[in-house]
Scaffold this motif. Structure first.
Motif, PDB file in Angstrom:
ATOM      1  N   ARG A 158      42.770  32.829  33.206  1.00  0.00           N
ATOM      2  CA  ARG A 158      42.143  33.805  32.825  1.00  0.00           C
ATOM      3  C   ARG A 158      40.845  34.255  33.643  1.00  0.00           C
ATOM      4  N   GLU A 159      40.121  33.374  34.281  1.00  0.00           N
ATOM      5  CA  GLU A 159      39.065  33.531  35.234  1.00  0.00           C
ATOM      6  C   GLU A 159      39.785  34.158  36.376  1.00  0.00           C
ATOM      7  N   THR A 160      40.888  33.385  36.937  1.00  0.00           N
ATOM      8  CA  THR A 160      41.580  34.258  37.970  1.00  0.00           C
ATOM      9  C   THR A 160      41.668  35.500  37.996  1.00  0.00           C
ATOM     10  N   ASN A 161      42.213  36.146  36.920  1.00  0.00           N
ATOM     11  CA  ASN A 161      42.674  37.429  36.453  1.00  0.00           C
ATOM     12  C   ASN A 161      41.318  38.404  36.570  1.00  0.00           C
ATOM     13  N   ARG A 162      40.314  37.771  36.018  1.00  0.00           N
ATOM     14  CA  ARG A 162      38.989  38.737  35.950  1.00  0.00           C
ATOM     15  C   ARG A 162      38.427  38.606  37.153  1.00  0.00           C
ATOM     16  N   ALA A 163      38.574  37.550  38.239  1.00  0.00           N
ATOM     17  CA  ALA A 163      38.417  37.787  39.377  1.00  0.00           C
ATOM     18  C   ALA A 163      38.957  38.828  40.375  1.00  0.00           C
ATOM     19  N   ILE A 164      40.173  39.030  40.044  1.00  0.00           N
ATOM     20  CA  ILE A 164      41.372  40.014  40.703  1.00  0.00           C
ATOM     21  C   ILE A 164      40.454  41.503  40.161  1.00  0.00           C
ATOM     22  N   LEU A 165      40.256  41.472  38.863  1.00  0.00           N
ATOM     23  CA  LEU A 165      39.640  42.717  38.533  1.00  0.00           C
ATOM     24  C   LEU A 165      38.385  42.889  38.897  1.00  0.00           C
ATOM     25  N   VAL A 166      37.652  41.896  39.204  1.00  0.00           N
ATOM     26  CA  VAL A 166      36.368  42.306  39.825  1.00  0.00           C
ATOM     27  C   VAL A 166      36.528  42.932  41.207  1.00  0.00           C
ATOM     28  N   LYS A 167      37.808  42.429  41.909  1.00  0.00           N
ATOM     29  CA  LYS A 167      37.853  42.995  43.186  1.00  0.00           C
ATOM     30  C   LYS A 167      38.118  44.347  43.189  1.00  0.00           C
ATOM     31  N   LEU A 168      39.060  44.776  41.887  1.00  0.00           N
ATOM     32  CA  LEU A 168      39.335  46.319  41.735  1.00  0.00           C
ATOM     33  C   LEU A 168      37.744  46.838  41.502  1.00  0.00           C
ATOM     34  N   SER A 169      37.113  46.237  40.812  1.00  0.00           N
ATOM     35  CA  SER A 169      35.717  47.222  40.496  1.00  0.00           C
ATOM     36  C   SER A 169      34.794  47.260  41.617  1.00  0.00           C
ATOM     37  N   TRP A 170      35.003  46.325  42.466  1.00  0.00           N
ATOM     38  CA  TRP A 170      34.224  46.365  43.700  1.00  0.00           C
ATOM     39  C   TRP A 170      34.730  47.394  44.813  1.00  0.00           C
ATOM     40  N   ARG A 171      36.028  47.738  44.683  1.00  0.00           N
ATOM     41  CA  ARG A 171      36.624  48.545  45.392  1.00  0.00           C
ATOM     42  C   ARG A 171      36.300  50.025  44.805  1.00  0.00           C
ATOM     43  N   ALA A 172      36.280  50.058  43.534  1.00  0.00           N
ATOM     44  CA  ALA A 172      35.931  51.321  42.895  1.00  0.00           C
ATOM     45  C   ALA A 172      34.552  51.750  43.038  1.00  0.00           C
ATOM     46  N   LEU A 173      33.672  50.801  43.324  1.00  0.00           N
ATOM     47  CA  LEU A 173      32.287  50.890  43.571  1.00  0.00           C
ATOM     48  C   LEU A 173      31.956  51.618  44.989  1.00  0.00           C
ATOM     49  N   ASN A 174      32.781  51.267  45.889  1.00  0.00           N
ATOM     50  CA  ASN A 174      32.629  51.622  47.322  1.00  0.00           C
ATOM     51  C   ASN A 174      33.449  52.526  47.718  1.00  0.00           C
ATOM     52  N   GLN A 175      34.344  53.096  46.737  1.00  0.00           N
ATOM     53  CA  GLN A 175      35.410  54.229  47.118  1.00  0.00           C
ATOM     54  C   GLN A 175      35.042  55.261  46.156  1.00  0.00           C
ATOM     55  N   LYS A 176      34.079  55.470  45.703  1.00  0.00           N
ATOM     56  CA  LYS A 176      33.998  56.726  44.567  1.00  0.00           C
ATOM     57  C   LYS A 176      34.546  57.914  44.692  1.00  0.00           C
ATOM     58  N   GLU A 177      34.725  58.447  45.960  1.00  0.00           N
ATOM     59  CA  GLU A 177      35.284  59.577  46.240  1.00  0.00           C
ATOM     60  C   GLU A 177      36.928  59.544  46.455  1.00  0.00           C
ATOM     61  N   SER A 178      37.522  58.338  46.715  1.00  0.00           N
ATOM     62  CA  SER A 178      38.746  58.197  46.820  1.00  0.00           C
ATOM     63  C   SER A 178      39.702  58.711  45.794  1.00  0.00           C
ATOM     64  N   LEU A 179      41.031  59.027  46.230  1.00  0.00           N
ATOM     65  CA  LEU A 179      41.987  59.576  45.275  1.00  0.00           C
ATOM     66  C   LEU A 179      42.221  58.718  44.217  1.00  0.00           C
ATOM     67  N   TRP A 180      42.367  57.326  44.314  1.00  0.00           N
ATOM     68  CA  TRP A 180      42.891  56.608  43.278  1.00  0.00           C
ATOM     69  C   TRP A 180      41.697  56.301  42.235  1.00  0.00           C
ATOM     70  N   VAL A 181      40.533  56.530  42.625  1.00  0.00           N
ATOM     71  CA  VAL A 181      39.387  56.165  41.816  1.00  0.00           C
ATOM     72  C   VAL A 181      39.222  57.611  40.823  1.00  0.00           C
ATOM     73  N   ARG A 182      39.239  58.617  41.811  1.00  0.00           N
ATOM     74  CA  ARG A 182      39.240  59.859  40.812  1.00  0.00           C
ATOM     75  C   ARG A 182      40.316  60.135  39.921  1.00  0.00           C
ATOM     76  N   VAL A 183      41.536  59.785  40.360  1.00  0.00           N
ATOM     77  CA  VAL A 183      42.670  59.748  39.217  1.00  0.00           C
ATOM     78  C   VAL A 183      42.544  58.786  38.138  1.00  0.00           C
ATOM     79  N   LEU A 184      41.999  57.582  38.365  1.00  0.00           N
ATOM     80  CA  LEU A 184      41.757  56.595  37.195  1.00  0.00           C
ATOM     81  C   LEU A 184      40.809  57.129  36.277  1.00  0.00           C
ATOM     82  N   SER A 185      39.547  57.684  36.842  1.00  0.00           N
ATOM     83  CA  SER A 185      38.337  57.994  36.405  1.00  0.00           C
ATOM     84  C   SER A 185      38.697  59.186  35.354  1.00  0.00           C
ATOM     85  N   ASN A 186      39.415  60.391  35.788  1.00  0.00           N
ATOM     86  CA  ASN A 186      39.896  61.465  35.311  1.00  0.00           C
ATOM     87  C   ASN A 186      40.965  61.367  34.127  1.00  0.00           C
TER      88      ASN A 186
END
Length: 275
Positions: free
Chosen positions: A38-66
């Motif tokens: 469970r913690e390992t899975n959440r750590a991977i989600l943290v990586k996804l959140s970190w990328r979203a934080l650093n790539q706010k203008e990227s296509l994948w973040v905008r698609v997920l957000s919208n």
């Protein structure tokens, strides 16, 4: 699953229907890698959140957000977006912001001025309307910080530190997050996992790996593994478990047979080490 686990425990410790043997290490420790998925899975989600934080203008973040992020107060957020938000909670624990223009940084909830978020250090409770404001919202162009709004909420030390910060214009370079759990300030799933599990960042895993890399019979590796867990069944341990009344070493007869005594301090153990 409980039945499968019981068979696994019986096989490992040599239990049978007629006789139950001593279980040196509890089952949660034995299955640590599996129970922490469970913690390992959440750590991977943290990586996804970190990328979203650093790539706010990227296509994948905008698609997920919208596509997946519902407006506040309207419907339910999707599982995908809720998972990213769960990861953001851990990101907040490990990130410190370098503020440039203050547009992306939460004044109260993010860590940027001191080593903790300002909401945890304020002199009084922060109202909901103020809690979500960005650093930029408290900056008055041509004047500086809006001290009329901030001084009642901040300590003298915090005010002094705040006055050392000057924001750039909005069109300048953006605020940037720094991952503090890693000495190199580089994000990794490993440090995110350790942060999620509330472990020390500089955990020495090398010793555990070395045990299983040793050449020799498996029983040697198993004995070393038990020793590292402080679970060798010495006389002192037997007395602690009320198996016997005597704790002294039967070889030298001088001291209680603790694990350290049996492996290092006993006269006979010293002969092996020094010869």
């Amino acid at each position: 699953l409980d039945e499968v686990e019981r068979y696994a425990r019986d096989f490992l410790w040599g239990d049978s229907a007629e006789r139950r043997k001593i279980h040196h290490v509890n089952w949660d420790t034995m299955t640590r890698d599996k129970t922490e998925m469970r913690e390992t899975n959440r750590a991977i989600l943290v990586k996804l959140s970190w990328r979203a934080l650093n790539q706010k203008e990227s296509l994948w973040v905008r698609v997920l957000s919208n596509k997946y992020k519902e407006s506040e107060g309207y419907g339910r957020k999707s599982f995908v977006w809720r998972s990213i938000e769960e990861g953001q909670k851990v990101v907040r624990k490990g990130v410190r912001w370098t503020v440039v223009n203050g547009v992306d940084v939460s004044f109260w909830k993010d860590v940027w001025l001191l080593k903790r978020s300002l909401v945890d250090m304020s002199r009084r409770e922060i109202l909901t309307g103020e809690l979500h404001k960005k650093v930029r919202d408290y900056w008055v162009i041509g004047e500086g910080w809006n001290m009329d709004a901030l001084e009642p909420l901040l300590s003298t030390q915090m005010v002094s530190k705040l006055l050392e910060v000057h924001l750039a214009q909005e069109g300048s370079d953006k605020d940037s997050p720094v991952w503090t759990p890693d000495p190199r300030r580089v994000f990794s799933t490993r440090t995110a996992y350790q942060l999620e599990c509330n472990e020390e960042i500089l955990v020495n895993q090398h010793g555990w790996n070395q045990i299983w890399k040793q050449r020799g019979p498996g029983r040697w590796q198993f004995m070393l593994w038990l020793a590292r867990h402080q679970r060798l069944l010495t006389n002192a341990e037997k007395k602690r478990r009320n198996i016997q009344e005597v704790s002294y070493c039967k070889i030298c007869g001088q001291d209680p047979e603790t694990q350290l005594h049996a492996l290092r301090d006993c006269l006979w153990a010293k002969k092996i080490w020094f010869n």
